[in-house]
Each structure stands twice: as structure tokens, then as C-alpha cells.
Design a protein around this motif. Sequence first.
Motif, PDB file in Angstrom:
ATOM      1  N   SER A 185      -1.919-128.630  92.146  1.00  0.00           N
ATOM      2  CA  SER A 185      -1.967-128.360  93.583  1.00  0.00           C
ATOM      3  C   SER A 185      -3.273-128.906  94.152  1.00  0.00           C
ATOM      4  O   SER A 185      -4.337-128.311  93.952  1.00  0.00           O
ATOM      5  CB  SER A 185      -1.882-126.851  93.846  1.00  0.00           C
ATOM      6  N   PRO A 186      -3.236-130.033  94.859  1.00  0.00           N
ATOM      7  CA  PRO A 186      -4.460-130.573  95.469  1.00  0.00           C
ATOM      8  C   PRO A 186      -5.118-129.576  96.412  1.00  0.00           C
ATOM      9  O   PRO A 186      -6.341-129.515  96.510  1.00  0.00           O
ATOM     10  CB  PRO A 186      -3.953-131.809  96.221  1.00  0.00           C
ATOM     11  N   ARG A 187      -4.321-128.782  97.129  1.00  0.00           N
ATOM     12  CA  ARG A 187      -4.882-127.806  98.054  1.00  0.00           C
ATOM     13  C   ARG A 187      -5.667-126.742  97.298  1.00  0.00           C
ATOM     14  O   ARG A 187      -6.728-126.292  97.741  1.00  0.00           O
ATOM     15  CB  ARG A 187      -3.758-127.155  98.873  1.00  0.00           C
ATOM     16  N   LEU A 188      -5.163-126.348  96.154  1.00  0.00           N
ATOM     17  CA  LEU A 188      -5.841-125.357  95.328  1.00  0.00           C
ATOM     18  C   LEU A 188      -7.204-125.881  94.878  1.00  0.00           C
ATOM     19  O   LEU A 188      -8.211-125.160  94.919  1.00  0.00           O
ATOM     20  CB  LEU A 188      -4.971-125.027  94.114  1.00  0.00           C
ATOM     21  N   ARG A 189      -7.255-127.125  94.483  1.00  0.00           N
ATOM     22  CA  ARG A 189      -8.523-127.724  94.067  1.00  0.00           C
ATOM     23  C   ARG A 189      -9.506-127.780  95.233  1.00  0.00           C
ATOM     24  O   ARG A 189     -10.704-127.567  95.058  1.00  0.00           O
ATOM     25  CB  ARG A 189      -8.285-129.121  93.502  1.00  0.00           C
ATOM     26  N   ALA A 190      -9.001-128.062  96.422  1.00  0.00           N
ATOM     27  CA  ALA A 190      -9.883-128.115  97.592  1.00  0.00           C
ATOM     28  C   ALA A 190     -10.486-126.750  97.878  1.00  0.00           C
ATOM     29  O   ALA A 190     -11.673-126.640  98.212  1.00  0.00           O
ATOM     30  CB  ALA A 190      -9.101-128.608  98.806  1.00  0.00           C
ATOM     31  N   VAL A 191      -9.685-125.700  97.729  1.00  0.00           N
ATOM     32  CA  VAL A 191     -10.192-124.344  97.940  1.00  0.00           C
ATOM     33  C   VAL A 191     -11.283-124.018  96.922  1.00  0.00           C
ATOM     34  O   VAL A 191     -12.336-123.467  97.268  1.00  0.00           O
ATOM     35  CB  VAL A 191      -9.039-123.319  97.849  1.00  0.00           C
ATOM     36  N   LEU A 192     -11.060-124.381  95.672  1.00  0.00           N
ATOM     37  CA  LEU A 192     -12.033-124.072  94.625  1.00  0.00           C
ATOM     38  C   LEU A 192     -13.329-124.851  94.806  1.00  0.00           C
ATOM     39  O   LEU A 192     -14.408-124.351  94.490  1.00  0.00           O
ATOM     40  CB  LEU A 192     -11.425-124.355  93.251  1.00  0.00           C
ATOM     41  N   ARG A 193     -13.237-126.075  95.318  1.00  0.00           N
ATOM     42  CA  ARG A 193     -14.456-126.851  95.556  1.00  0.00           C
ATOM     43  C   ARG A 193     -15.337-126.182  96.604  1.00  0.00           C
ATOM     44  O   ARG A 193     -16.564-126.344  96.586  1.00  0.00           O
ATOM     45  CB  ARG A 193     -14.104-128.277  95.989  1.00  0.00           C
ATOM     46  N   ALA A 194     -14.726-125.436  97.506  1.00  0.00           N
ATOM     47  CA  ALA A 194     -15.486-124.762  98.554  1.00  0.00           C
ATOM     48  C   ALA A 194     -16.118-123.455  98.071  1.00  0.00           C
ATOM     49  O   ALA A 194     -16.948-122.876  98.767  1.00  0.00           O
ATOM     50  CB  ALA A 194     -14.586-124.480  99.756  1.00  0.00           C
ATOM     51  N   MET A 195     -15.731-122.995  96.885  1.00  0.00           N
ATOM     52  CA  MET A 195     -16.263-121.745  96.347  1.00  0.00           C
ATOM     53  C   MET A 195     -17.359-122.069  95.336  1.00  0.00           C
ATOM     54  O   MET A 195     -17.139-122.831  94.392  1.00  0.00           O
ATOM     55  CB  MET A 195     -15.152-120.930  95.692  1.00  0.00           C
ATOM     56  N   VAL A 196     -18.542-121.498  95.542  1.00  0.00           N
ATOM     57  CA  VAL A 196     -19.700-121.812  94.713  1.00  0.00           C
ATOM     58  C   VAL A 196     -20.064-120.598  93.859  1.00  0.00           C
ATOM     59  O   VAL A 196     -20.071-119.466  94.346  1.00  0.00           O
ATOM     60  CB  VAL A 196     -20.904-122.197  95.593  1.00  0.00           C
ATOM     61  N   GLY A 197     -20.341-120.845  92.587  1.00  0.00           N
ATOM     62  CA  GLY A 197     -20.764-119.754  91.718  1.00  0.00           C
ATOM     63  C   GLY A 197     -22.064-119.127  92.197  1.00  0.00           C
ATOM     64  O   GLY A 197     -22.949-119.824  92.698  1.00  0.00           O
ATOM     65  N   ILE A 198     -22.194-117.826  92.047  1.00  0.00           N
ATOM     66  CA  ILE A 198     -23.386-117.149  92.558  1.00  0.00           C
ATOM     67  C   ILE A 198     -24.393-116.816  91.457  1.00  0.00           C
ATOM     68  O   ILE A 198     -25.487-116.343  91.762  1.00  0.00           O
ATOM     69  CB  ILE A 198     -23.024-115.869  93.342  1.00  0.00           C
ATOM     70  N   VAL A 199     -24.030-117.057  90.208  1.00  0.00           N
ATOM     71  CA  VAL A 199     -24.991-116.880  89.113  1.00  0.00           C
ATOM     72  C   VAL A 199     -25.603-118.241  88.814  1.00  0.00           C
ATOM     73  O   VAL A 199     -24.900-119.165  88.399  1.00  0.00           O
ATOM     74  CB  VAL A 199     -24.316-116.297  87.863  1.00  0.00           C
ATOM     75  N   PRO A 200     -26.908-118.411  89.031  1.00  0.00           N
ATOM     76  CA  PRO A 200     -27.530-119.747  88.939  1.00  0.00           C
ATOM     77  C   PRO A 200     -27.891-120.145  87.510  1.00  0.00           C
ATOM     78  O   PRO A 200     -29.033-120.072  87.094  1.00  0.00           O
ATOM     79  CB  PRO A 200     -28.796-119.577  89.792  1.00  0.00           C
ATOM     80  N   GLY A 201     -26.909-120.592  86.771  1.00  0.00           N
ATOM     81  CA  GLY A 201     -27.164-120.997  85.391  1.00  0.00           C
ATOM     82  C   GLY A 201     -25.918-120.758  84.559  1.00  0.00           C
ATOM     83  O   GLY A 201     -24.814-120.579  85.088  1.00  0.00           O
ATOM     84  N   ASN A 202     -26.074-120.738  83.246  1.00  0.00           N
ATOM     85  CA  ASN A 202     -24.932-120.495  82.362  1.00  0.00           C
ATOM     86  C   ASN A 202     -24.507-119.035  82.491  1.00  0.00           C
ATOM     87  O   ASN A 202     -25.203-118.125  82.057  1.00  0.00           O
ATOM     88  CB  ASN A 202     -25.311-120.815  80.910  1.00  0.00           C
ATOM     89  N   PHE A 203     -23.363-118.828  83.106  1.00  0.00           N
ATOM     90  CA  PHE A 203     -22.841-117.482  83.360  1.00  0.00           C
ATOM     91  C   PHE A 203     -22.825-116.644  82.085  1.00  0.00           C
ATOM     92  O   PHE A 203     -23.187-115.467  82.099  1.00  0.00           O
ATOM     93  CB  PHE A 203     -21.432-117.615  83.936  1.00  0.00           C
ATOM     94  N   PHE A 204     -22.430-117.248  80.983  1.00  0.00           N
ATOM     95  CA  PHE A 204     -22.236-116.499  79.743  1.00  0.00           C
ATOM     96  C   PHE A 204     -23.553-116.184  79.040  1.00  0.00           C
ATOM     97  O   PHE A 204     -23.618-115.284  78.212  1.00  0.00           O
ATOM     98  CB  PHE A 204     -21.282-117.258  78.828  1.00  0.00           C
ATOM     99  N   ALA A 205     -24.598-116.930  79.362  1.00  0.00           N
ATOM    100  CA  ALA A 205     -25.915-116.634  78.814  1.00  0.00           C
ATOM    101  C   ALA A 205     -26.637-115.568  79.634  1.00  0.00           C
ATOM    102  O   ALA A 205     -27.435-114.794  79.098  1.00  0.00           O
ATOM    103  CB  ALA A 205     -26.762-117.905  78.755  1.00  0.00           C
ATOM    104  N   LEU A 206     -26.346-115.516  80.930  1.00  0.00           N
ATOM    105  CA  LEU A 206     -27.105-114.658  81.831  1.00  0.00           C
ATOM    106  C   LEU A 206     -26.464-113.301  82.078  1.00  0.00           C
ATOM    107  O   LEU A 206     -27.169-112.336  82.404  1.00  0.00           O
ATOM    108  CB  LEU A 206     -27.298-115.368  83.178  1.00  0.00           C
TER     109      LEU A 206
END
Length: 216
Positions: free
Chosen positions: A139-160
Motif C-alpha cells: 500500500s503506497p498510501r500506508l508507506r506515506a503515512v509511516l514516513r510522516a511518523m517519526v520515532g521519539i526515542v533518539p537512538g537504538n530503541f532496543f538499547a535504550l
Amino acid sequence: MVRRSSGEQAALYIRRLIFEGRLRQGDRVPQDEIARVLGVSRIPVREALLSLEREGWVTIRPHRGAFIGALDEAAVRDHYQLYGLVFGFAARRATERRTPELVDRLGRICDALDREDDPAGIARLNREFDRLILETASSPRLRAVLRAMVGIVPGNFFALVPGAIEAEREGGRAIWTAIRDGDPDAAAGAYTRMLRRQGDLVAALFAARGLFAPPA
């Protein structure tokens, strides 16, 4: 490797300053210093601040500068709830379009997650798992939505984030099981629950670091 623009690098750097407690609520963002440290002009820093304002990290005051805003626990939880809804949609679509190859590859990733303890390895496997789901959802639209969402943990999520690896292992296994069994509702629900759990972990981490504004 993910290539980031200068503005994205500046935004990530500012998030790290907040996450590490070097910038706190009400502090003025030192734009010139950030530009100097990153070796860029002020233009990417201003781009970063506009992006961070949209995300709620900073408040820009005309003729005064940018100031760190009050992080909100509900907003952090909502962020992961929204991720859960988006990826849940992708999992539902992928389940409807699943192939034996997809089921096999996702199962092998789950097995690898159980054996992997290095956060960098976990992050790589997580990206591959999500990539397969998204490619199958197609779904190209789904990918566009995800590109607009930014992770809020600044770094490797699984390490932090404490507990994130266990949540990923258990959640990934539940998602794979539902896809294998051809149950779109269960696949969507498993993704939503996993990301809600991750949101709870991030909220607890931010609270422990004193990043949330005190109650009024």
C-alpha cells in the motif's frame, strides 16, 4: 543504512539533548551552538525546529527563538497507539495476501529474535520483519503515512528502552502466529498490543528520566 538529511540529523541531535536531560522544559534551544557542533548552517537547524514544533517537542516564539516544550505522557502513549493502528492495518492486509514464503521468512525472523541479544541485531531483525509486512501489504498510501511518523526515542530503541527486546520477541511471535493461521483480526490486534506495550515502556522511561512536565 538510512541516509538522513541535515535537517533530520539536527532534529535527532536535539531530541537526544532532550532525552539526555541537557535541554529541559523552558530552555531556549541554542541554534548557533547546535549548527557549530553538527558542522552545518542554521538553515537545517531551523528546518529541524519546525519539524520538532509539529511533533510537540519545541515551541517557536517569534523574535525570541525556540524553546523546549512540555512533553506529555498521553502524547507519548498516543504516538505508539497510532503506530499500532497503522501497522495493524498493514498486518491485516498482509495476512489476506500471505504466501508460504512470507510465513516461512517471518517465522525464521522470530526464531532469530529469540537467539539474538545484541540490540543492534534486534533492530535489524525488527526492520526486516516490518519490511516484509509492509511489502506484502503493498500500500503506497500506508508507506506515506509511516514516513510522516517519526520515532521519539533518539537512538537504538532496543538499547535504550528496558523491556523492549522482550516485547518485540513476544509481539513478533504473536503476529507471525496470526498470519500463519490466516487470521487478519488477530494479526492486527497483536501488532496493536505490541506497540501499545512499547508505548508503556517508553512512557515509563521518560517518566524515570524526568522528561514529563509536572502536574499542574
